[in-house]
Enzyme design. Sequence first.
Site, PDB file in Angstrom:
ATOM      1  N   GLU A 170     -62.739  25.842   9.218  1.00 51.16           N
ATOM      2  CA  GLU A 170     -61.900  25.089  10.155  1.00 51.16           C
ATOM      3  C   GLU A 170     -62.780  24.084  10.872  1.00 51.16           C
ATOM      4  O   GLU A 170     -63.939  24.379  11.188  1.00 51.16           O
ATOM      5  CB  GLU A 170     -61.249  26.033  11.177  1.00 51.16           C
ATOM      6  N   CYS A 229     -56.046  27.076  13.665  1.00 49.58           N
ATOM      7  CA  CYS A 229     -55.067  26.394  14.526  1.00 49.58           C
ATOM      8  C   CYS A 229     -55.013  24.899  14.274  1.00 49.58           C
ATOM      9  O   CYS A 229     -54.054  24.237  14.673  1.00 49.58           O
ATOM     10  CB  CYS A 229     -55.400  26.645  15.985  1.00 49.58           C
ATOM     11  N   ASN A 284     -50.167  28.981   9.813  1.00 49.49           N
ATOM     12  CA  ASN A 284     -51.457  29.628  10.091  1.00 49.49           C
ATOM     13  C   ASN A 284     -51.224  30.947  10.803  1.00 49.49           C
ATOM     14  O   ASN A 284     -50.917  31.950  10.173  1.00 49.49           O
ATOM     15  CB  ASN A 284     -52.356  28.693  10.905  1.00 49.49           C
ATOM     16  N   GLU A 285     -51.320  30.925  12.110  1.00 50.97           N
ATOM     17  CA  GLU A 285     -51.236  32.189  12.857  1.00 50.97           C
ATOM     18  C   GLU A 285     -49.917  32.191  13.616  1.00 50.97           C
ATOM     19  O   GLU A 285     -49.895  32.139  14.843  1.00 50.97           O
ATOM     20  CB  GLU A 285     -52.427  32.248  13.807  1.00 50.97           C
TER      21      GLU A 285
HETATM   22  O1  AHR Z   1     -61.018  31.022  14.503  1.00 50.64           O
HETATM   23  C1  AHR Z   1     -60.583  30.410  15.671  1.00 50.64           C
HETATM   24  C2  AHR Z   1     -59.076  30.468  15.829  1.00 50.64           C
HETATM   25  O2  AHR Z   1     -58.660  31.791  15.986  1.00 50.64           O
HETATM   26  C3  AHR Z   1     -58.283  29.996  14.654  1.00 50.64           C
HETATM   27  O3  AHR Z   1     -58.143  28.626  14.638  1.00 50.64           O
HETATM   28  C4  AHR Z   1     -56.964  30.652  14.851  1.00 50.64           C
HETATM   29  O4  AHR Z   1     -56.263  30.843  13.653  1.00 50.64           O
HETATM   30  C5  AHR Z   1     -57.297  31.931  15.588  1.00 50.64           C
HETATM   31  O5  AHR Z   1     -56.530  32.081  16.703  1.00 50.64           O
END
Ligand code: AHR
Length: 659
Positions: free
Chosen positions: A50, A245, A376-377
């Site tokens: 990321e 994110c 993603n999350e």
């Molecule tokens: O790894 C950091 C962040 O942690 C990532 O972007 C996200 O997916 C998670 O909340």
Amino acid sequence: MIKKAFLTICAAGALIPAHGQNSSNTKTYTIAANQVKAHIQPTMYGIFFEDINMAADGGVYAELIKNRSFEFAMPLAAWKIQKKDGGTGAIEVINRSAERPENPHYIKVNVKSDDGYGLSNEGFRGMGVKEGEEYSFSLFAKQESDNNVKLSVELRGTDGAIIGKAELLPTDKEWKRYSVKFKSAATVQKAQLYVWLSGKGIIDMDMISLFPEHTWKNRPGGLRADLVQKLADLKPGFLRFPGGCIVEGRELSNRYQWKKSIGDIDKRENIINRWNTEFKHRLTPDYYQTFGLGFMEYFLTAEDIGASPLPILNCGMACQFNTAEMVSVNDLDPYIQDALDLIEFANGDASTKWGKLRTDLGHPAPFNLKMLGVGNEQWGEQYIERWKIFTKAIKDKYPSIKIVSSVGPDPDGERFDLLNTTFRGLNADILDEHYYRSPKWFLDNARRYDNYDRKGPKIFAGEYAAQSVATGSPDNKNNWDCALAEAAFITGLERNADVVNMASYAPLFAHVEGWQWTPDLIWFDNLKSYGTPNYYVQQLFSVNKGTDVVPLTQNNDAVAGQDGCYATACLDNNTHELIIKFVNSTTSAQNVSFNITGSAGYQKQATITTLQSDNGNAENSLEKPNAVSPVQRTITVNGHTLKVNIEPRSFKVIRLKNK
Ligand code: AHR
């Protein structure tokens, strides 16, 4: 890199450590080498990339000029006007958004003196340059007056001394790219670039760039070779990109859009990096995304390092920790189309629109994309609703693509339960679990997957890292306690490789001066980098992955915390070896004996690789990159019994070759 060391070998082939108190009893473990319990997927250990902590811009993307196309909120951020010897001039920032919406700004410089007027760029916390290495300076320029303005480029060291220079004369009255190469005469951590303009006149400039010639695979405008090498050394099974994110964006307007990340770099729309403003305690106002590391580069890197590509796409939802903005389900089409087009871009042949684009970009062969993350999350009913529409559209057109689905930011609780139950009911392919938890949680959860449904979705431990202080705390350290707890936990992933098919530590990279989130797997400055103890844990699991899990038990039970020990065993059918991984999380040495059944026996020489420190707070650093790093030894094996003394707080990998 694995250090070699000498050892004392006792008559029975046991290792005698140089230090550590032995616990008095020998613990006996049984390995049934002929009872395969699970196949280990080639994807088992991978990496999560990321653009956080200046991982891409200012990090692995080797561009040395910050704000090269004047697209920061303050268009002249990172630039300084320079004058010498009475030089004068004026700089205007021009917005041509109607004509070039994806790259609106450029500068118009009115050079009013014959010499002595220009501008300098500070780089990303300076520019790391190396003695004797070649650098390529380039820009897009357009002369406005008849009198051509000439550029004199100077690379300057921290003390202001000129350590490299070149001259360039743009001649055209239309936009054109110009470049020139020069060498650096010194190694400097924080160099700066000066661009002097001479000859009265007006010149327009954009995309002012400085790249090392030496990049990963020496691709022009490419990636930092030392950092990609660190990834290659992990021998990763997959590369997850671009996040995280960053996929979601704080708002939908700054979500990651893969189509804007490919093709000519001057046409890739720059946007703010969402981590710029995320943490008040680590504000990074100069953090933007050029997308110089875009989807084509991600796919290529995955291919280079032998990793399966795993893109994660926005599913119509911005980060739920931030705005939680989402598009209505009626407006999802463009998002879904992006997913379908991405599959075609990766796998389609030149007769397809997107496959042709990949071919035109220099890669006629497909990238062999097999899986794709939807969101993603994410969490909640809104995610499920969008996920169903996405999944149907993808599966209708590409039934063999496996979809990675989020089960939220936590490994338990209401959000997790809703998604876990729902997606299991919907026969999801792969569930992406995240755990940023204490080292104790990792030790306590080594049995997490022992009772998972063997017929349900596969598990992707998509983001995890032990947090020494608290999740998201800027005081978290990449210390040995955390790394060892992760190693203990990973034995549980490996033991359950029939369910857990993929795992990746997160985040991956951090610039020592530009980070927002800690802990991170690999830290770097402008010239160097080091792997954390956590990195070596990942590496030892990955390079010793094996192909098939076999039972390693103590009193018929898996070794998952009894007396602070954790272990797993597997066969490697390619190399014909038995591989034992053993974690001793206690402060005492342990005498252990492995009785191996179901095998014809082993060659006399085996290897033991040890990662160990007596100090749970031990860390690696730029100055001491190998403070906690693997040490390899050989031992003599006799028959089917292996006696080993396991040092306190250690992680060992033992490889025995079949007779
Ligand atoms: O790894 C950091 C962040 O942690 C990532 O972007 C996200 O997916 C998670 O909340």
